[in-house]
Design an enzyme around this catalytic site. Structure first.
Site, mmCIF file in Angstrom:
data_model
loop_
_atom_site.group_PDB
_atom_site.id
_atom_site.type_symbol
_atom_site.label_atom_id
_atom_site.label_comp_id
_atom_site.label_asym_id
_atom_site.label_seq_id
_atom_site.Cartn_x
_atom_site.Cartn_y
_atom_site.Cartn_z
ATOM 1 N N GLN A 1 1.171 1.070 2.471
ATOM 2 C CA GLN A 1 0.410 1.869 3.444
ATOM 3 C C GLN A 1 0.835 3.326 3.346
ATOM 4 O O GLN A 1 2.032 3.644 3.385
ATOM 5 C CB GLN A 1 0.639 1.350 4.875
ATOM 6 C CG GLN A 1 -0.280 2.035 5.883
ATOM 7 C CD GLN A 1 -0.143 1.494 7.298
ATOM 8 O OE1 GLN A 1 0.728 0.675 7.589
ATOM 9 N NE2 GLN A 1 -1.005 1.955 8.187
ATOM 10 N N ASN B 1 -3.007 -2.942 4.172
ATOM 11 C CA ASN B 1 -1.611 -2.648 3.835
ATOM 12 C C ASN B 1 -0.913 -2.247 5.133
ATOM 13 O O ASN B 1 -1.413 -1.387 5.860
ATOM 14 C CB ASN B 1 -1.532 -1.505 2.821
ATOM 15 C CG ASN B 1 -2.126 -1.888 1.480
ATOM 16 O OD1 ASN B 1 -1.999 -3.026 1.047
ATOM 17 N ND2 ASN B 1 -2.779 -0.948 0.823
ATOM 18 N N ASP C 1 -13.436 5.359 -0.530
ATOM 19 C CA ASP C 1 -12.080 5.799 -0.832
ATOM 20 C C ASP C 1 -12.129 6.922 -1.873
ATOM 21 O O ASP C 1 -12.904 6.874 -2.830
ATOM 22 C CB ASP C 1 -11.264 4.606 -1.362
ATOM 23 C CG ASP C 1 -9.770 4.863 -1.316
ATOM 24 O OD1 ASP C 1 -9.083 4.218 -0.518
ATOM 25 O OD2 ASP C 1 -9.288 5.725 -2.098
ATOM 26 N N HIS D 1 -6.772 0.741 8.710
ATOM 27 C CA HIS D 1 -7.951 0.761 7.825
ATOM 28 C C HIS D 1 -7.998 -0.510 7.005
ATOM 29 O O HIS D 1 -6.973 -1.016 6.552
ATOM 30 C CB HIS D 1 -7.961 1.990 6.910
ATOM 31 C CG HIS D 1 -6.692 2.195 6.140
ATOM 32 N ND1 HIS D 1 -5.565 2.757 6.691
ATOM 33 C CD2 HIS D 1 -6.369 1.897 4.850
ATOM 34 C CE1 HIS D 1 -4.605 2.799 5.772
ATOM 35 N NE2 HIS D 1 -5.067 2.280 4.655
HETATM 36 P P1 5GP Z 1 -3.300 2.809 2.181
HETATM 37 O O1 5GP Z 1 -2.514 3.173 0.948
HETATM 38 O O2 5GP Z 1 -2.713 3.469 3.416
HETATM 39 O O3 5GP Z 1 -3.533 1.343 2.370
HETATM 40 O O4 5GP Z 1 -4.756 3.406 1.977
HETATM 41 C C1 5GP Z 1 -5.063 4.749 2.137
HETATM 42 C C2 5GP Z 1 -6.257 5.036 1.275
HETATM 43 O O5 5GP Z 1 -6.811 6.267 1.684
HETATM 44 C C3 5GP Z 1 -5.923 5.184 -0.220
HETATM 45 O O6 5GP Z 1 -6.639 4.192 -0.950
HETATM 46 C C4 5GP Z 1 -6.366 6.604 -0.560
HETATM 47 O O7 5GP Z 1 -6.979 6.696 -1.826
HETATM 48 C C5 5GP Z 1 -7.343 6.922 0.562
HETATM 49 N N1 5GP Z 1 -7.397 8.335 0.906
HETATM 50 C C6 5GP Z 1 -6.341 9.192 1.062
HETATM 51 N N2 5GP Z 1 -6.776 10.400 1.439
HETATM 52 C C7 5GP Z 1 -8.141 10.306 1.534
HETATM 53 C C8 5GP Z 1 -9.165 11.252 1.891
HETATM 54 O O8 5GP Z 1 -8.922 12.419 2.215
HETATM 55 N N3 5GP Z 1 -10.448 10.801 1.854
HETATM 56 C C9 5GP Z 1 -10.764 9.514 1.502
HETATM 57 N N4 5GP Z 1 -12.063 9.180 1.505
HETATM 58 N N5 5GP Z 1 -9.819 8.605 1.169
HETATM 59 C C10 5GP Z 1 -8.536 9.000 1.188
#
Ligand code: 5GP
Ligand code: ZN
Length: 115
Positions: free
Chosen positions: A95, A88, A32, A101
């Site tokens: 999310q 999430n 992440d 993911h």
């Molecule tokens: P969510 O909030 O949808 O459950 O998780 C999305 C995750 O993707 C977040 O923890 C965020 O830090 C990560 N993320 C967002 N953009 C990028 C990216 O460009 N590269 C990587 N490796 N992680 C990302």
């Protein structure tokens, strides 16, 4: 949402760089960008599905492989017994990327209930 404008589809395709730590036939695992624990890895299916439930409905074997991959990542990172897996689902649950993911978090103590 098509793969051209989906961030995680583009990471899976290698169009956007990421630190990949594990990959299988159906999944890719990468660190992440904004880690919330010493180990914070995202495991994503190669196929685009908007969330975990949609993935499980469309492709149960891919959903199972996501969890198997997450466990393999946790062990490889040294967290054999203590780690947290998080899906999430929906904006109110936090999310932000609408490609399924599984968060693998490890290396610190976690509280319950989550925030
Ligand atoms: P969510 O909030 O949808 O459950 O998780 C999305 C995750 O993707 C977040 O923890 C965020 O830090 C990560 N993320 C967002 N953009 C990028 C990216 O460009 N590269 C990587 N490796 N992680 C990302
Ligand atoms: Zn996608």
């Amino acid at each position: 949402m098509t793969s051209e404008d989906c961030l995680f589809c583009r990471i899976v395709a290698g169009e956007i760089p990421a630190e990949v730590v594990h990959s299988t036939e159906r999944t890719v695992a990468f660190r992440d960008l904004n880690p919330q624990a010493p180990t914070h890895v995202l495991v994503v299916p190669r196929e685009h599905q908007p969330n975990a439930a949609a993935l499980a409905a469309a492709d149960p074997e891919a959903a199972a492989e996501l969890i198997r991959t997450a466990a393999a990542v946790a062990v490889a990172e040294g967290h054999d017994d203590d780690y947290r897996l998080v899906f999430n689902t929906g904006e109110r649950a936090g999310q932000t990327v609408f490609h399924a993911h599984l968060h693998v978090l490890g290396g610190r103590d976690f509280t319950w209930p989550p925030g």
